[in-house]
Design an enzyme around this catalytic site. Sequence first.
Site, PDB file in Angstrom:
ATOM      1  CG  HIS A  57      -0.220   0.030   2.538  1.00 45.03           C
ATOM      2  ND1 HIS A  57       0.384   1.158   3.043  1.00 45.03           N
ATOM      3  CD2 HIS A  57      -0.018  -0.947   3.447  1.00 45.03           C
ATOM      4  CE1 HIS A  57       0.926   0.890   4.207  1.00 45.03           C
ATOM      5  NE2 HIS A  57       0.708  -0.394   4.486  1.00 45.03           N
ATOM      6  CD  GLU A 112       2.309  -5.897   8.221  1.00 46.98           C
ATOM      7  OE1 GLU A 112       2.482  -7.117   8.039  1.00 46.98           O
ATOM      8  OE2 GLU A 112       3.054  -5.020   7.727  1.00 46.98           O
TER       9      GLU A 112
END
Length: 203
Positions: A20, A91
């Site tokens: 990202h 994550e």
Amino acid sequence: MNAPASEENAGQTELWLIRHGETQWSLSRQHTGRTDIPLTERGREQARLLAPILAQARFDRALTSPMARAIETCHLAGLGEHAEVEPELREWDYGIYEGRTTAEIREKEPGWSIWDSPIPEGESIGEIEARARKLVERLAATRGRIALFSHAHFLRILAGCWIGDSAALGAHLLLDTATISILGFERETRAIRQWNVRHPDIG
């Protein structure tokens, strides 16, 4: 940047790993796991710059972490329309170290490292390795070119599991924001085809 599968490797799995764009915490190097922090304006621009690169490739699937920073990157990069949320792309859960930098942690715990130190109330490296290996096995069985929008540590671990069934190998693979890396095959051997490539205007 465009690295289509060779004719020899046609039909095999090819994974495009897209980290990202920039967030305030990636900028300050704070561990960002379960905190759903948005992209900065620079992070949004980074994501937009990925669009013409990704448009050169044909993807069979696009998968994104459930976190807003990954989903927004996916949409701004042009693959959001048909993207599926994949919970396993989230994550690392940093437990008590969420929001803290390594430097801050080492003030109380000298020599601390995410790669070989305990993560109280979070995921151990063994747990995240098991998660990544399970995803690798599932994706390898589906074949085709797949875009994965996710996060720095998890993508590094995924790559380590792809090439050597080891999360610890991720320690050797640096990954910047809004970059593209490609995992594929050299004949029957899993390999890294490109790593940490970003648009020249990102700087």
